[in-house]
Design a protein around this motif. Sequence first.
Motif, PDB file in Angstrom:
ATOM      1  N   ASN A 121       0.864  -1.177   0.000  1.00  0.00           N
ATOM      2  CA  ASN A 121       0.000   0.000   0.000  1.00  0.00           C
ATOM      3  C   ASN A 121       0.895   1.219   0.000  1.00  0.00           C
ATOM      4  O   ASN A 121       1.930   1.248   0.659  1.00  0.00           O
ATOM      5  CB  ASN A 121      -0.896   0.019   1.235  1.00  0.00           C
ATOM      6  CG  ASN A 121      -1.850  -1.145   1.269  1.00  0.00           C
ATOM      7  OD1 ASN A 121      -2.330  -1.587   0.243  1.00  0.00           O
ATOM      8  ND2 ASN A 121      -2.122  -1.658   2.452  1.00  0.00           N
ATOM      9  N   ALA A 122       0.482   2.264  -0.734  1.00  0.00           N
ATOM     10  CA  ALA A 122       1.305   3.467  -0.826  1.00  0.00           C
ATOM     11  C   ALA A 122       0.411   4.694  -0.936  1.00  0.00           C
ATOM     12  O   ALA A 122      -0.768   4.592  -1.280  1.00  0.00           O
ATOM     13  CB  ALA A 122       2.231   3.383  -2.030  1.00  0.00           C
ATOM     14  N   ILE A 123       1.006   5.848  -0.628  1.00  0.00           N
ATOM     15  CA  ILE A 123       0.314   7.121  -0.777  1.00  0.00           C
ATOM     16  C   ILE A 123       1.050   7.949  -1.817  1.00  0.00           C
ATOM     17  O   ILE A 123       2.269   7.926  -1.886  1.00  0.00           O
ATOM     18  CB  ILE A 123       0.194   7.896   0.557  1.00  0.00           C
ATOM     19  CG1 ILE A 123       1.556   8.060   1.206  1.00  0.00           C
ATOM     20  CG2 ILE A 123      -0.765   7.217   1.491  1.00  0.00           C
ATOM     21  CD1 ILE A 123       1.559   8.932   2.424  1.00  0.00           C
ATOM     22  N   LEU A 124       0.296   8.650  -2.623  1.00  0.00           N
ATOM     23  CA  LEU A 124       0.865   9.479  -3.685  1.00  0.00           C
ATOM     24  C   LEU A 124       1.529  10.690  -3.057  1.00  0.00           C
ATOM     25  O   LEU A 124       0.986  11.332  -2.179  1.00  0.00           O
ATOM     26  CB  LEU A 124      -0.252   9.909  -4.646  1.00  0.00           C
ATOM     27  CG  LEU A 124       0.183  10.509  -5.983  1.00  0.00           C
ATOM     28  CD1 LEU A 124       0.969   9.489  -6.792  1.00  0.00           C
ATOM     29  CD2 LEU A 124      -1.044  10.966  -6.755  1.00  0.00           C
ATOM     30  N   LEU A 125       2.740  11.008  -3.540  1.00  0.00           N
ATOM     31  CA  LEU A 125       3.468  12.175  -3.036  1.00  0.00           C
ATOM     32  C   LEU A 125       3.143  13.380  -3.888  1.00  0.00           C
ATOM     33  O   LEU A 125       3.092  13.292  -5.122  1.00  0.00           O
ATOM     34  CB  LEU A 125       4.975  11.921  -3.059  1.00  0.00           C
ATOM     35  CG  LEU A 125       5.484  10.833  -2.127  1.00  0.00           C
ATOM     36  CD1 LEU A 125       6.973  10.626  -2.335  1.00  0.00           C
ATOM     37  CD2 LEU A 125       5.190  11.174  -0.689  1.00  0.00           C
ATOM     38  N   LYS A 126       2.943  14.514  -3.244  1.00  0.00           N
ATOM     39  CA  LYS A 126       2.696  15.771  -3.969  1.00  0.00           C
ATOM     40  C   LYS A 126       4.037  16.297  -4.474  1.00  0.00           C
ATOM     41  O   LYS A 126       5.026  16.313  -3.759  1.00  0.00           O
ATOM     42  CB  LYS A 126       2.069  16.809  -3.041  1.00  0.00           C
ATOM     43  CG  LYS A 126       0.793  16.338  -2.379  1.00  0.00           C
ATOM     44  CD  LYS A 126      -0.369  16.410  -3.318  1.00  0.00           C
ATOM     45  CE  LYS A 126      -1.663  16.140  -2.576  1.00  0.00           C
ATOM     46  NZ  LYS A 126      -2.379  15.009  -3.041  1.00  0.00           N
ATOM     47  N   GLU A 127       4.060  16.759  -5.710  1.00  0.00           N
ATOM     48  CA  GLU A 127       5.307  17.274  -6.277  1.00  0.00           C
ATOM     49  C   GLU A 127       5.233  18.755  -6.527  1.00  0.00           C
ATOM     50  O   GLU A 127       4.255  19.367  -6.595  1.00  0.00           O
ATOM     51  CB  GLU A 127       5.619  16.551  -7.574  1.00  0.00           C
ATOM     52  CG  GLU A 127       5.944  15.098  -7.325  1.00  0.00           C
ATOM     53  CD  GLU A 127       6.402  14.395  -8.573  1.00  0.00           C
ATOM     54  OE1 GLU A 127       6.927  15.051  -9.469  1.00  0.00           O
ATOM     55  OE2 GLU A 127       6.208  13.193  -8.647  1.00  0.00           O
TER      56      GLU A 127
END
Length: 127
Positions: A121-127
């Motif tokens: 499971n992962a969370i999207l990183l804001k760029e």
Amino acid sequence: MRKSVENLATSKITGGRRHPLRIRRKYEIDRYPNEPINAAQISITRRVRGNNRKTALKSIDFVNLATGDAKVKKTKIIKVLDNTTNNDYKRRGIITKGAILETQEGKCKVVSKPGQTGIVNAILLKE
């Protein structure tokens, strides 16, 4: 793989050898770490204490990605960008908790333990 018994390498003040009070119990014995990589999915199931089962990943090619708007997408992993756990893991592309992955949706951070739970499971990183 057995743990070494601590403090037996040194000798006593009198020059004699140190002897352990007891040997390690079976539940104290470590096992080699499970190091999942980016490839076609292979999972294993092993027996743990209390006759329970743990599903672990040997390799995985998809991640459950939480995009932030209450949606979860199954996305293909392209490669492992960074792994703060260990520089050697970064070089070898090992996926552990906290690893930064590159996916088709963008960069993400792993929040599960794939070597123990059998899922990424992962969370999207804001760029």
